[in-house]
Structures are given as C-alpha cells and as structure tokens.
Write a protein that holds these residues in place. Structure first.
Motif, short mmCIF file in Angstrom:
data_model
loop_
_atom_site.label_atom_id
_atom_site.label_comp_id
_atom_site.label_asym_id
_atom_site.label_seq_id
_atom_site.Cartn_x
_atom_site.Cartn_y
_atom_site.Cartn_z
N ARG A 275 -1.03 2.03 0.82
CA ARG A 275 -2.39 2.44 0.46
C ARG A 275 -2.47 2.68 -1.05
O ARG A 275 -1.68 3.44 -1.61
CB ARG A 275 -2.79 3.71 1.22
N VAL A 276 -3.45 2.04 -1.68
CA VAL A 276 -3.59 2.11 -3.14
C VAL A 276 -5.04 2.36 -3.52
O VAL A 276 -5.96 2.11 -2.74
CB VAL A 276 -3.10 0.81 -3.82
N ASP A 277 -5.24 2.83 -4.73
CA ASP A 277 -6.60 3.00 -5.25
C ASP A 277 -7.17 1.67 -5.75
O ASP A 277 -8.36 1.39 -5.57
CB ASP A 277 -6.61 4.03 -6.38
N VAL A 278 -6.32 0.87 -6.40
CA VAL A 278 -6.74 -0.42 -6.95
C VAL A 278 -5.72 -1.47 -6.54
O VAL A 278 -4.51 -1.30 -6.76
CB VAL A 278 -6.86 -0.38 -8.49
N LEU A 279 -6.19 -2.56 -5.94
CA LEU A 279 -5.30 -3.64 -5.54
C LEU A 279 -4.73 -4.37 -6.75
O LEU A 279 -5.39 -4.49 -7.78
CB LEU A 279 -6.05 -4.64 -4.66
N GLY A 280 -3.51 -4.88 -6.60
CA GLY A 280 -2.96 -5.76 -7.63
C GLY A 280 -1.55 -5.46 -8.07
O GLY A 280 -0.92 -6.31 -8.71
N GLN A 281 -1.05 -4.29 -7.73
CA GLN A 281 0.36 -4.04 -8.09
C GLN A 281 1.27 -4.98 -7.33
O GLN A 281 2.26 -5.49 -7.87
CB GLN A 281 0.74 -2.59 -7.81
N PHE A 282 0.96 -5.23 -6.06
CA PHE A 282 1.67 -6.27 -5.30
C PHE A 282 1.13 -7.62 -5.75
O PHE A 282 -0.07 -7.82 -5.84
CB PHE A 282 1.44 -6.09 -3.80
N PRO A 283 2.00 -8.58 -6.07
CA PRO A 283 1.52 -9.89 -6.52
C PRO A 283 0.58 -10.53 -5.50
O PRO A 283 0.84 -10.51 -4.30
CB PRO A 283 2.81 -10.70 -6.68
N LEU A 284 -0.51 -11.10 -6.00
CA LEU A 284 -1.52 -11.70 -5.14
C LEU A 284 -1.13 -13.14 -4.78
O LEU A 284 -1.08 -14.00 -5.65
CB LEU A 284 -2.87 -11.69 -5.85
N GLY B 38 2.46 -26.66 5.18
CA GLY B 38 2.99 -27.69 4.29
C GLY B 38 2.58 -27.53 2.84
O GLY B 38 2.71 -28.48 2.05
N ASN B 39 2.10 -26.35 2.46
CA ASN B 39 1.66 -26.11 1.09
C ASN B 39 2.60 -25.17 0.35
O ASN B 39 3.58 -24.70 0.92
CB ASN B 39 0.23 -25.53 1.11
N GLU B 40 2.28 -24.90 -0.92
CA GLU B 40 3.07 -24.00 -1.74
C GLU B 40 2.30 -22.71 -2.00
O GLU B 40 1.09 -22.63 -1.72
CB GLU B 40 3.44 -24.68 -3.07
N ILE B 41 2.98 -21.70 -2.53
CA ILE B 41 2.33 -20.42 -2.84
C ILE B 41 2.59 -20.06 -4.30
O ILE B 41 3.72 -20.14 -4.78
CB ILE B 41 2.84 -19.30 -1.92
N ILE B 42 1.52 -19.68 -4.98
CA ILE B 42 1.61 -19.08 -6.30
C ILE B 42 1.35 -17.58 -6.13
O ILE B 42 0.36 -17.18 -5.52
CB ILE B 42 0.57 -19.67 -7.27
N ASP B 43 2.25 -16.76 -6.63
CA ASP B 43 2.06 -15.31 -6.63
C ASP B 43 1.56 -14.89 -8.00
O ASP B 43 2.19 -15.18 -9.02
CB ASP B 43 3.37 -14.60 -6.30
N ILE B 44 0.41 -14.20 -8.02
CA ILE B 44 -0.20 -13.79 -9.28
C ILE B 44 0.20 -12.35 -9.58
O ILE B 44 -0.12 -11.43 -8.83
CB ILE B 44 -1.73 -13.89 -9.24
N LYS B 45 0.87 -12.16 -10.70
CA LYS B 45 1.27 -10.83 -11.13
C LYS B 45 0.35 -10.34 -12.25
O LYS B 45 -0.28 -11.12 -12.95
CB LYS B 45 2.72 -10.85 -11.63
N GLY B 46 0.27 -9.03 -12.40
CA GLY B 46 -0.42 -8.45 -13.55
C GLY B 46 -1.90 -8.26 -13.42
O GLY B 46 -2.58 -7.99 -14.42
N LEU B 47 -2.46 -8.36 -12.21
CA LEU B 47 -3.90 -8.16 -12.04
C LEU B 47 -4.21 -6.74 -11.59
O LEU B 47 -3.46 -6.14 -10.82
CB LEU B 47 -4.45 -9.14 -10.99
N LYS B 48 -5.33 -6.21 -12.04
CA LYS B 48 -5.93 -5.01 -11.48
C LYS B 48 -7.27 -5.44 -10.90
O LYS B 48 -8.18 -5.82 -11.64
CB LYS B 48 -6.11 -3.92 -12.54
N ILE B 49 -7.36 -5.40 -9.58
CA ILE B 49 -8.48 -6.04 -8.90
C ILE B 49 -9.55 -4.99 -8.58
O ILE B 49 -9.51 -4.33 -7.54
CB ILE B 49 -7.98 -6.75 -7.62
N GLY B 50 -10.50 -4.86 -9.49
CA GLY B 50 -11.55 -3.87 -9.32
C GLY B 50 -12.63 -4.29 -8.34
O GLY B 50 -13.29 -3.44 -7.74
#
Length: 231
Positions: A126-135, A174-186
């Motif tokens: 549980r977080v106040d703002v999403l994004g610490q976990f890579p998206l 059959g696809n790939e995943i990009i993990d996005i780091k460094g976002l603060k998702i307001g």
C-alpha cells in the motif's frame, strides 16, 4: 508476521470471502503470483462449490489443475462474479501496479469482465503514490526501442526485462516487457490511457480504469478490509 505468513493470511481471507459471497456453481477468476497461489491453496478445500476457474497465466493454470480445479477458457463463460489477484502496489483509490510476474495482459483481460475485483496484498504494497515499483509494459518485440524512447520522454527509465540467463523475458503471449523505473504516478488513469495508446504496447501494468473494488490487506493485527468506490 513474515511476508509469507501475511500472504497466507490474506489468501485464506479471500477464500473465505469467495465462499461467503459467490454462489455455488459459479466460475471464479484467479490471478498470478505468490499471493494468488496462497488463495488457490486455501480455496482448494471447497473447490467442489465451483464449476471451474478462469486463469490469468499458464503458471496459475498449472496450480489450479494440481488442486483439481477445472480451468475454463474465458470465451466459454457468460459471467465472472469475482476476480482475485495480488498487486505490486496499490494506492488509496484502489489503483494498482501489476505485472511483476509478467501476466499483466491476461490479468487485465480477466479483471475487466469480473463483477468484483478483490485485491489481496500485505501492507508493504500500500502506497500513497504509485511508481516506486517499476511499471511493467508488455510490448510487441519490434516496438521495444520506439517505446523505450517514449518512456524516456516521459521522464522514466526503460529497462528490458530479462531472464536469469540474460535473455529477454517472454510473456505467455509471446511478447516482451519493459519495466519503467523512476516514475511518480500522480494520475494513474491518465497515464494508463496515454501508454496504452502507443503503437506496439499490448498492455501497461496500471490497473486504474479498472481498479480494485475491495482490498484484503494483511497486517500484523489481522486482515483489513478496504472498499473502493468505482465508477
């Protein structure tokens, strides 16, 4: 309590919720990951109550079948009263980041047709703002670099997910995943819509437009039940 004990606690709480609120003969939707596995294990004792389950991944299908559940294709059913799954992060509105296990697309499909989305998690999620976990973003492989440039323009850092041997992680689709780091998702809804519109994106792991209706949150003092109003 350890994190594993908290997962088992909320897994049992979710099984109790489903047994109390879902009619016999119904089909249930089941997510992917270690917390979802605890739910499957806890529900196994009452599997006879249900016609079957819709699975969000090959790994979940294997787990369900090992307990004797009949696994149905989503195209075979008319209604799905409940979908139970974990989250990598959940905010106070019930918006989530999901996809750490790589099953975000199928999870989002199953969640989208469910009447009630039950999130099971422990307090660390549980977080106040999403994004610490890579998206996570599932992408068609040929679009990987182009989408990475768009991510950089957003202010995020794109990292292609790889396996232990360094090869690209390949999803069940059959696809790939990009993990996005460094976002603060307001504004999770706006970002979800923006990224989903990029050509080559299959799914972004933001579950905001279809967030949780209910969270069963494992704490050291027991399970906290949190309801979220949905549009």
């Amino acid at each position: 309590m350890t994190q594993d004990e908290l997962k088992q606690l909320v897994g049992q709480a979710a099984a109790d919720y489903v047994n109390a609120n879902v009619p016999e003969g119904a089909v249930i939707g089941v997510g992917t990951g270690s917390t979802a596995n605890c739910f499957i294990d806890a529900l196994a004792a009452t599997k006879h109550r249900y016609r079957g389950a819709v699975s969000s991944s090959l790994a979940t299908t294997t787990r369900l079948q090992s307990h004797g559940f009949k696994v149905l294709d989503l195209n075979e059913i008319d209604s799905l009263p409940v979908y139970v799954d974990g989250a990598d992060e959940i905010d106070h509105s019930g918006a989530m980041i999901k996809g750490g296990g790589g099953a975000l697309t199928r999870e989002k499909i199953v969640a989208s047709v469910s009447d009630v989305f039950v999130c099971i998690a422990d307090t660390t999620k549980r977080v106040d703002v999403l994004g610490q976990f890579p998206l996570p973003v599932e992408v068609v492989p040929m679009a990987r670099t182009a989408i990475g440039r768009r991510v950089t323009a957003l202010g995020g850092v794109p990292v292609v997910r790889v396996t232990k041997d360094g090869a690209p992680f390949i999803t069940d689709n059959g696809n790939e995943i990009i993990d996005i780091k460094g976002l603060k998702i307001g504004d999770p809804r706006a970002l979800e819509a923006q990224i989903n519109a990029w050509p080559g994106v299959v799914t972004v792991g933001l579950f905001a437009g279809r967030g949780a209706n209910l969270c069963l949150l494992g704490t050291d003092t027991g399970v906290e039940t949190i309801q979220y109003p949905r549009d």
